[in-house]
Design an enzyme around this catalytic site. Structure first.
Site, PDB file in Angstrom:
ATOM      1  N   CYS A 159       0.809  -1.226   0.000  1.00 27.71           N
ATOM      2  CA  CYS A 159       0.000   0.000   0.000  1.00 27.71           C
ATOM      3  C   CYS A 159       0.841   1.274   0.000  1.00 27.71           C
ATOM      4  CB  CYS A 159      -1.005  -0.007   1.145  1.00 27.71           C
ATOM      5  SG  CYS A 159      -0.300   0.021   2.807  1.00 27.71           S
ATOM      6  N   HIS A 218      -2.563   0.466   6.855  1.00 24.67           N
ATOM      7  CA  HIS A 218      -2.976   0.482   5.453  1.00 24.67           C
ATOM      8  C   HIS A 218      -3.225   1.922   5.024  1.00 24.67           C
ATOM      9  CE1 HIS A 218      -4.341  -1.222   1.728  1.00 24.67           C
ATOM     10  NE2 HIS A 218      -5.500  -0.584   1.813  1.00 24.67           N
ATOM     11  N   HIS A 272      -5.869   1.999  -3.734  1.00 25.89           N
ATOM     12  CA  HIS A 272      -4.933   1.392  -2.789  1.00 25.89           C
ATOM     13  C   HIS A 272      -4.494   0.035  -3.308  1.00 25.89           C
ATOM     14  CE1 HIS A 272      -8.108  -1.288  -0.835  1.00 25.89           C
ATOM     15  NE2 HIS A 272      -8.802  -0.509  -1.644  1.00 25.89           N
TER      16      HIS A 272
END
Length: 156
Positions: free
Chosen positions: A54, A106, A118
């Site tokens: 990510c 994340h 993402h």
């Protein structure tokens, strides 16, 4: 005419674009860059179009807009720029989530209209909605890390 506020070194600067107020994320150059890598597999530590994690995905996309001073991990990226309230998100803001522990684990890039891009560990690079229950329940914060020049490149 659409108005945007960008913070430059702590000072707010108001500027406008000639884009109509119905400006959609699908018209933005940043979404075009994201679409070129949608489907790229997740790769822990990956920072290239052959595989991303990510934060590596963020570095790759933001690098296209000369935002190249970000740290490597999502946890450290979440300390950059200025904090942005969820209701004030604009295209290019970074969004952060707590997915596995009591810390940020994340991150993604806000594209507008409740969507963010993402690199998901299970599905690779994709576009999701902040309002999806999984992300809504794990949302932590957002940061604005782009300056006016980079932002204008993102929306052209």
């Amino acid at each position: 005419m659409k108005k945007f506020i960008i913070s430059l070194l702590g000072a707010a600067v108001l500027f406008t674009t000639a884009a109509p107020s119905t400006f959609a994320a699908s018209e933005a150059r940043i979404e075009s860059e994201v679409n070129q890598v949608v489907g790229t597999p997740y790769l822990w530590g990956g920072t290239t179009a052959s595989g991303f994690d990510c934060s590596g995905f963020i570095l790759y996309i933001m690098g296209k807009f000369n935002v190249d001073n970000l740290p490597r991990t999502s946890e450290t990226q979440a300390k950059e720029g200025i904090a942005v309230a969820k209701e004030d998100l604009q295209l290019g803001d970074l969004v952060f989530f707590n997915t596995i522990s009591n810390k940020i684990s994340h991150a993604g890039i806000y594209l507008g209209d409740d969507q963010f891009a993402h690199s998901s560990s299970s599905k690779g690079v994709r576009i999701s909605k902040l309002s999806e229950s999984y992300y809504k329940d794990r949302y932590v914060t957002a940061r604005r890390v782009v300056d006016e020049k980079s932002y204008l490149k993102m929306i052209e």
